[in-house]
Motif scaffolding. Structure first.
Motif, PDB file in Angstrom:
ATOM      1  N   PHE A  69     -59.693-101.067  50.047  1.00  0.00           N
ATOM      2  CA  PHE A  69     -60.555-100.894  50.960  1.00  0.00           C
ATOM      3  C   PHE A  69     -60.841 -99.458  51.201  1.00  0.00           C
ATOM      4  O   PHE A  69     -60.884 -98.850  52.476  1.00  0.00           O
ATOM      5  CB  PHE A  69     -60.028-101.542  51.833  1.00  0.00           C
ATOM      6  CG  PHE A  69     -59.907-103.009  51.825  1.00  0.00           C
ATOM      7  CD1 PHE A  69     -60.749-104.012  51.651  1.00  0.00           C
ATOM      8  CD2 PHE A  69     -58.676-103.696  51.387  1.00  0.00           C
ATOM      9  CE1 PHE A  69     -60.115-105.411  51.411  1.00  0.00           C
ATOM     10  CE2 PHE A  69     -57.979-104.586  51.401  1.00  0.00           C
ATOM     11  CZ  PHE A  69     -58.823-105.404  51.476  1.00  0.00           C
ATOM     12  N   ASN A  72     -45.684-107.027  58.807  1.00  0.00           N
ATOM     13  CA  ASN A  72     -47.612-106.916  58.935  1.00  0.00           C
ATOM     14  C   ASN A  72     -48.473-105.870  58.296  1.00  0.00           C
ATOM     15  O   ASN A  72     -47.790-104.576  58.325  1.00  0.00           O
ATOM     16  CB  ASN A  72     -47.603-106.587  60.594  1.00  0.00           C
ATOM     17  CG  ASN A  72     -47.806-108.331  61.380  1.00  0.00           C
ATOM     18  OD1 ASN A  72     -46.910-108.151  62.452  1.00  0.00           O
ATOM     19  ND2 ASN A  72     -47.554-109.306  61.081  1.00  0.00           N
ATOM     20  N   GLY A  73     -49.130-105.821  57.779  1.00  0.00           N
ATOM     21  CA  GLY A  73     -50.745-105.373  56.593  1.00  0.00           C
ATOM     22  C   GLY A  73     -49.428-104.559  55.524  1.00  0.00           C
ATOM     23  O   GLY A  73     -49.836-103.125  55.035  1.00  0.00           O
ATOM     24  N   ALA A  74     -48.292-104.994  55.113  1.00  0.00           N
ATOM     25  CA  ALA A  74     -48.132-104.470  53.892  1.00  0.00           C
ATOM     26  C   ALA A  74     -48.852-104.327  52.656  1.00  0.00           C
ATOM     27  O   ALA A  74     -48.751-104.217  51.608  1.00  0.00           O
ATOM     28  CB  ALA A  74     -46.597-105.512  53.701  1.00  0.00           C
ATOM     29  N   GLY A  75     -49.412-105.969  52.541  1.00  0.00           N
ATOM     30  CA  GLY A  75     -50.212-105.751  51.806  1.00  0.00           C
ATOM     31  C   GLY A  75     -50.278-107.463  50.725  1.00  0.00           C
ATOM     32  O   GLY A  75     -50.905-107.735  50.071  1.00  0.00           O
ATOM     33  N   LYS A  76     -49.220-108.641  51.851  1.00  0.00           N
ATOM     34  CA  LYS A  76     -49.273-109.351  51.224  1.00  0.00           C
ATOM     35  C   LYS A  76     -50.343-110.899  51.268  1.00  0.00           C
ATOM     36  O   LYS A  76     -50.473-110.998  50.267  1.00  0.00           O
ATOM     37  CB  LYS A  76     -47.912-110.335  52.032  1.00  0.00           C
ATOM     38  CG  LYS A  76     -46.578-109.598  52.533  1.00  0.00           C
ATOM     39  CD  LYS A  76     -45.989-111.012  53.276  1.00  0.00           C
ATOM     40  CE  LYS A  76     -46.596-110.892  54.808  1.00  0.00           C
ATOM     41  NZ  LYS A  76     -46.670-109.618  55.587  1.00  0.00           N
ATOM     42  N   THR A  77     -51.363-111.339  51.510  1.00  0.00           N
ATOM     43  CA  THR A  77     -52.292-111.666  52.330  1.00  0.00           C
ATOM     44  C   THR A  77     -53.572-110.844  51.079  1.00  0.00           C
ATOM     45  O   THR A  77     -53.632-111.861  50.286  1.00  0.00           O
ATOM     46  CB  THR A  77     -52.976-111.888  53.049  1.00  0.00           C
ATOM     47  OG1 THR A  77     -52.407-112.425  54.668  1.00  0.00           O
ATOM     48  CG2 THR A  77     -54.128-112.670  53.381  1.00  0.00           C
ATOM     49  N   THR A  78     -53.448-110.218  50.399  1.00  0.00           N
ATOM     50  CA  THR A  78     -54.270-109.702  49.482  1.00  0.00           C
ATOM     51  C   THR A  78     -54.151-109.508  48.433  1.00  0.00           C
ATOM     52  O   THR A  78     -54.704-110.143  47.911  1.00  0.00           O
ATOM     53  CB  THR A  78     -54.719-107.650  49.967  1.00  0.00           C
ATOM     54  OG1 THR A  78     -54.369-107.594  51.852  1.00  0.00           O
ATOM     55  CG2 THR A  78     -55.378-107.152  48.759  1.00  0.00           C
ATOM     56  N   GLN A 102     -53.093-118.421  55.214  1.00  0.00           N
ATOM     57  CA  GLN A 102     -53.140-117.973  56.543  1.00  0.00           C
ATOM     58  C   GLN A 102     -54.205-118.124  57.498  1.00  0.00           C
ATOM     59  O   GLN A 102     -53.297-118.619  58.692  1.00  0.00           O
ATOM     60  CB  GLN A 102     -53.124-115.828  56.274  1.00  0.00           C
ATOM     61  CG  GLN A 102     -51.979-115.843  57.569  1.00  0.00           C
ATOM     62  CD  GLN A 102     -51.622-114.242  57.772  1.00  0.00           C
ATOM     63  OE1 GLN A 102     -52.018-113.599  56.866  1.00  0.00           O
ATOM     64  NE2 GLN A 102     -51.661-114.023  58.243  1.00  0.00           N
ATOM     65  N   HIS A 146     -42.594-114.559  57.433  1.00  0.00           N
ATOM     66  CA  HIS A 146     -42.069-113.236  58.036  1.00  0.00           C
ATOM     67  C   HIS A 146     -40.398-113.877  58.582  1.00  0.00           C
ATOM     68  O   HIS A 146     -39.503-112.894  59.009  1.00  0.00           O
ATOM     69  CB  HIS A 146     -42.619-112.920  59.435  1.00  0.00           C
ATOM     70  CG  HIS A 146     -43.972-112.052  58.774  1.00  0.00           C
ATOM     71  ND1 HIS A 146     -44.227-111.029  58.948  1.00  0.00           N
ATOM     72  CD2 HIS A 146     -45.223-112.539  59.011  1.00  0.00           C
ATOM     73  CE1 HIS A 146     -45.531-111.133  58.727  1.00  0.00           C
ATOM     74  NE2 HIS A 146     -45.880-111.670  59.163  1.00  0.00           N
TER      75      HIS A 146
HETATM   76  N1  LIG Z   1     -61.410-106.851  54.221  1.00  0.00           N
HETATM   77  C1  LIG Z   1     -60.276-105.440  54.812  1.00  0.00           C
HETATM   78  N2  LIG Z   1     -61.048-104.407  54.972  1.00  0.00           N
HETATM   79  C2  LIG Z   1     -60.540-103.432  55.444  1.00  0.00           C
HETATM   80  N3  LIG Z   1     -58.654-103.186  55.534  1.00  0.00           N
HETATM   81  C3  LIG Z   1     -58.487-104.497  54.713  1.00  0.00           C
HETATM   82  C4  LIG Z   1     -59.377-105.563  54.619  1.00  0.00           C
HETATM   83  N4  LIG Z   1     -58.109-106.944  54.728  1.00  0.00           N
HETATM   84  C5  LIG Z   1     -56.726-106.168  55.023  1.00  0.00           C
HETATM   85  N5  LIG Z   1     -57.304-105.134  54.876  1.00  0.00           N
HETATM   86  C6  LIG Z   1     -55.668-103.725  55.430  1.00  0.00           C
HETATM   87  O1  LIG Z   1     -55.565-104.230  54.286  1.00  0.00           O
HETATM   88  C7  LIG Z   1     -53.636-104.156  54.528  1.00  0.00           C
HETATM   89  C8  LIG Z   1     -53.022-104.997  53.866  1.00  0.00           C
HETATM   90  O2  LIG Z   1     -53.306-106.078  54.531  1.00  0.00           O
HETATM   91  P1  LIG Z   1     -52.981-108.157  54.261  1.00  0.00           P
HETATM   92  O3  LIG Z   1     -53.595-108.565  55.895  1.00  0.00           O
HETATM   93  O4  LIG Z   1     -53.316-107.679  53.012  1.00  0.00           O
HETATM   94  O5  LIG Z   1     -51.514-107.228  55.142  1.00  0.00           O
HETATM   95  P2  LIG Z   1     -50.209-108.520  55.089  1.00  0.00           P
HETATM   96  O6  LIG Z   1     -49.280-108.175  54.550  1.00  0.00           O
HETATM   97  O7  LIG Z   1     -50.648-109.571  54.731  1.00  0.00           O
HETATM   98  O8  LIG Z   1     -49.885-108.361  57.004  1.00  0.00           O
HETATM   99  P3  LIG Z   1     -50.035-109.713  57.662  1.00  0.00           P
HETATM  100  O9  LIG Z   1     -48.385-109.930  57.912  1.00  0.00           O
HETATM  101  O10 LIG Z   1     -50.245-109.507  59.540  1.00  0.00           O
HETATM  102  O11 LIG Z   1     -50.484-110.616  57.476  1.00  0.00           O
HETATM  103  C9  LIG Z   1     -54.157-104.125  56.448  1.00  0.00           C
HETATM  104  O12 LIG Z   1     -54.047-102.302  56.461  1.00  0.00           O
HETATM  105  C10 LIG Z   1     -54.927-104.340  56.494  1.00  0.00           C
HETATM  106  O13 LIG Z   1     -55.575-103.157  58.386  1.00  0.00           O
END
Ligand SMILES: Nc1ncnc2c1ncn2[C@@H]1O[C@H](COP(=O)(O)OP(=O)(O)OP(=O)(O)O)[C@@H](O)[C@H]1O
Length: 293
Positions: free
Chosen positions: A15, A40-46, A85, A194
């Motif tokens: 990003f 949180n924010g590790a990159g799972k949802t991405t 999610q 989590h």
């Molecule tokens: N559309 C976007 N634009 C910019 N940054 C993004 C975007 N989507 C995710 N991020 C960033 O990418 C990183 C990974 O986000 P992601 O949602 O994959 O984390 P996660 O492990 O699913 O977190 P959580 O447990 O909080 O859901 C985070 O730092 C988030 O801020």
């Protein structure tokens, strides 16, 4: 070399200047319940979005059920069910209509939609809510609606992104039972959570991720044994909780004898210990400073 139902190599997601997923390989064998754990924010949802064709990676190759998602996305999508999610339901139409729309998107024959919806709603207890709109439902029932939507086309691979967040204890256990039954019936499960007890109880194999990279993978038992099968917890001189890990009970007991008077305890190592060791424990010093009145 086993055949992986999810086979991703070198995925990168950026990003802007920020790398959210950093050259990650994800391999999930057919029939597995695979847990994807990270703070949180590790990159799972991405990663879930990338593997389910909702986003394209900057680099890397992905195949699901043998179909490459860059060249055969439609074929891959037919095999995939996703419970996101942040639940995506149309708030202006009923639960029933939401489920029918989703089934039609998957081109399920009209005559099959009713019986399949009835079967799933009866199992999950959603039948009394079919004529309500999602706006009228609690968070837990919205999630159950999303689960029914995702299962309508009998997916071969089901992605569940924090499926039990916000569910009450009964619903959580019901969902765990559902996951086990679906898995026994041949569905491969990719689960982010989590809750370490959830991962420990459900998953055949887990990966712990941090900052967009896989830090460790294995069965929950393997990960605990790698860290040390036994944990000694005790208070340090300044009152902070300390953790030491040992391969044998004898080693743990010998150390425990030296800290027994410091509120020490010997116990088995849990997946939560592995997770915290991999991803970092709370900085108690900073907390103490911030919370000083
Ligand atoms: N559309 C976007 N634009 C910019 N940054 C993004 C975007 N989507 C995710 N991020 C960033 O990418 C990183 C990974 O986000 P992601 O949602 O994959 O984390 P996660 O492990 O699913 O977190 P959580 O447990 O909080 O859901 C985070 O730092 C988030 O801020």
């Amino acid at each position: 070399m086993p055949d992986y139902v999810i086979d991703a190599e070198g995925i990168v997601v950026r990003f802007g200047d920020f790398t959210a997923v950093d050259h990650m390989d994800v391999h999930v064998a057919e029939g597995e319940i695979y847990g994807f754990l990270g703070p949180n924010g590790a990159g799972k949802t991405t990663t879930v979005k990338i593997l389910t064709t909702m986003m394209k990676p900057a680099e890397g190759s992905i195949s699901v059920g043998g179909y490459r998602t860059d060249t055969h996305a439609d074929e891959a999508r037919r095999l995939i069910g996703v419970v996101q999610q942040h639940i995506a339901l149309d708030k202006d139409i009923s639960v029933r209509e939401n489920i029918i729309c989703r089934a039609m998107l998957h081109k399920i024959p009209r005559k099959d939609i009713g019986p399949r919806m009835e079967e799933l709603c009866d199992m999950i207890g959603l039948t009394p809510y079919l004529d309500k709109t999602p706006m009228e439902l609690s968070g837990g029932w919205k999630r159950k609606t999303a689960i029914v939507c995702a299962l309508m086309h009998r997916p071969k691979v089901l992605f569940l992104d924090e499926p039990t967040a916000g569910l009450d204890t009964q619903s959580r256990h019901m969902l765990w039972d559902m996951i086990r039954i679906m898995n026994r019936n041949g569905t491969t499960i990719f689960l982010t959570t989590h809750y370490m007890d959830e991962a420990e109880s459900l998953c055949d194999r887990v990966s712990i991720i941090g900052h967009g990279k896989i830090r460790d993978s294995g069965t929950p038992r393997e990960l605990c044994c790698r860290l040390g099968k036994y944990t000694v917890e005790y208070d340090s001189d300044d009152g902070r909780r300390q953790y030491r890990f040992f391969d044998t009970r004898e080693e743990a007991k010998a150390f425990f004898d030296t800290v027994e008077d410091r509120n020490g305890v010997v116990r088995g190592t849990h997946l939560e210990d592995v997770f915290l060791e991999e991803t970092g424990r709370t900085n108690v010093k900073a907390l103490e400073k911030a919370l000083r009145i």
